[in-house]
Design a protein around this motif. Structure first.
Motif, PDB file in Angstrom:
ATOM      1  N   PRO A  63       0.764  -1.191   0.054  1.00  0.00           N
ATOM      2  CA  PRO A  63       0.105   0.151  -0.098  1.00  0.00           C
ATOM      3  C   PRO A  63       0.914   1.097   0.077  1.00  0.00           C
ATOM      4  N   ASP A  64       2.001   1.216   0.767  1.00  0.00           N
ATOM      5  CA  ASP A  64       2.836   2.436   0.349  1.00  0.00           C
ATOM      6  C   ASP A  64       3.574   2.959  -0.555  1.00  0.00           C
ATOM      7  N   GLU A  65       3.860   1.794  -1.222  1.00  0.00           N
ATOM      8  CA  GLU A  65       4.530   2.191  -2.780  1.00  0.00           C
ATOM      9  C   GLU A  65       3.445   2.503  -4.149  1.00  0.00           C
ATOM     10  N   ASP A  66       2.378   1.970  -3.696  1.00  0.00           N
ATOM     11  CA  ASP A  66       1.531   1.997  -4.779  1.00  0.00           C
ATOM     12  C   ASP A  66       0.464   3.232  -4.753  1.00  0.00           C
ATOM     13  N   GLY A  67       0.388   3.799  -3.611  1.00  0.00           N
ATOM     14  CA  GLY A  67      -0.383   5.113  -3.490  1.00  0.00           C
ATOM     15  C   GLY A  67      -2.099   4.476  -3.554  1.00  0.00           C
ATOM     16  N   PHE A  68      -2.750   5.238  -4.232  1.00  0.00           N
ATOM     17  CA  PHE A  68      -4.329   5.165  -4.425  1.00  0.00           C
ATOM     18  C   PHE A  68      -4.729   3.763  -5.024  1.00  0.00           C
ATOM     19  N   TYR A  69      -4.022   3.321  -6.113  1.00  0.00           N
ATOM     20  CA  TYR A  69      -4.432   2.302  -6.763  1.00  0.00           C
ATOM     21  C   TYR A  69      -3.568   0.973  -6.368  1.00  0.00           C
ATOM     22  N   ARG A  70      -4.161   0.259  -5.528  1.00  0.00           N
ATOM     23  CA  ARG A  70      -3.478  -0.860  -4.779  1.00  0.00           C
ATOM     24  C   ARG A  70      -4.050  -2.269  -5.143  1.00  0.00           C
ATOM     25  N   PHE A  71      -3.078  -3.285  -5.206  1.00  0.00           N
ATOM     26  CA  PHE A  71      -3.415  -4.755  -5.367  1.00  0.00           C
ATOM     27  C   PHE A  71      -4.271  -5.175  -4.158  1.00  0.00           C
ATOM     28  N   LYS A  72      -5.702  -5.272  -4.199  1.00  0.00           N
ATOM     29  CA  LYS A  72      -6.448  -5.879  -3.083  1.00  0.00           C
ATOM     30  C   LYS A  72      -7.203  -7.217  -3.725  1.00  0.00           C
ATOM     31  N   TYR A  73      -6.716  -7.880  -4.441  1.00  0.00           N
ATOM     32  CA  TYR A  73      -7.651  -9.150  -5.181  1.00  0.00           C
ATOM     33  C   TYR A  73      -6.787 -10.210  -4.770  1.00  0.00           C
ATOM     34  N   SER A  74      -7.272 -11.442  -5.175  1.00  0.00           N
ATOM     35  CA  SER A  74      -6.687 -12.810  -5.007  1.00  0.00           C
ATOM     36  C   SER A  74      -5.416 -12.749  -5.517  1.00  0.00           C
ATOM     37  N   PRO A  75      -4.429 -13.560  -4.886  1.00  0.00           N
ATOM     38  CA  PRO A  75      -2.972 -13.729  -5.803  1.00  0.00           C
ATOM     39  C   PRO A  75      -3.364 -14.266  -6.828  1.00  0.00           C
ATOM     40  N   PHE A  76      -4.217 -15.204  -7.209  1.00  0.00           N
ATOM     41  CA  PHE A  76      -4.525 -15.922  -8.459  1.00  0.00           C
ATOM     42  C   PHE A  76      -4.778 -15.007  -9.602  1.00  0.00           C
ATOM     43  N   SER A  77      -5.060 -13.785  -9.227  1.00  0.00           N
ATOM     44  CA  SER A  77      -5.600 -12.806 -10.305  1.00  0.00           C
ATOM     45  C   SER A  77      -4.296 -12.344 -10.915  1.00  0.00           C
ATOM     46  N   ALA A  78      -3.199 -12.171 -10.056  1.00  0.00           N
ATOM     47  CA  ALA A  78      -1.903 -11.680 -10.402  1.00  0.00           C
ATOM     48  C   ALA A  78      -1.286 -12.588 -11.358  1.00  0.00           C
TER      49      ALA A  78
END
Length: 122
Positions: A63-78
């Motif tokens: 969250p600190d590095e990504d700012g407003f747009y953060r990855f908050k989904y399932s790891p599988f989606s990555a």
């Protein structure tokens, strides 16, 4: 209705026309967004960064590095977005737009097929 269904599925010219319609629509959309200076693809950028992190074995949630747009989904989606990391981000977002248009094209044909079958049975 079945006549139009037969036109789409048996007539390759109709399928080609619909396919090129989706491609031209995508190109026009991209060009308009570039002209307006709004072709950001923010959500895609989040997935793209997370796919790169997954390849490197890093933490997906930063969250600190990504700012407003953060990855908050399932790891599988990555992991689903790893093929896009073969290209630089600039080209990957264009490829992603065409990929989504291709999915829309196939969904359109499939929905039309289902709708035609339901109408024929009634």
């Amino acid at each position: 209705m079945s006549v139009f269904k037969n036109e789409i599925y048996k007539n390759s010219r109709m399928r080609e026309f619909l396919f090129f319609f989706f491609i031209i629509f995508t190109i026009i959309f991209i060009l308009l967004e570039i002209k307006n200076g709004r072709y950001w693809q923010s959500d895609f950028e989040v997935y793209y960064k997370s796919a790169k992190r997954a390849l490197l074995g890093e933490n997906l949630y930063r969250p600190d590095e990504d700012g407003f747009y953060r990855f908050k989904y399932s790891p599988f989606s990555a992991y689903l977005f790893i093929p896009f990391t073969l290209l630089p981000f600039t080209y990957a977002k264009y490829f992603y737009s065409f990929f989504i248009s291709l999915l829309m094209f196939f969904n359109f044909l499939y929905c039309f097929l289902l709708g035609s079958e339901i109408l024929i049975k009634k």
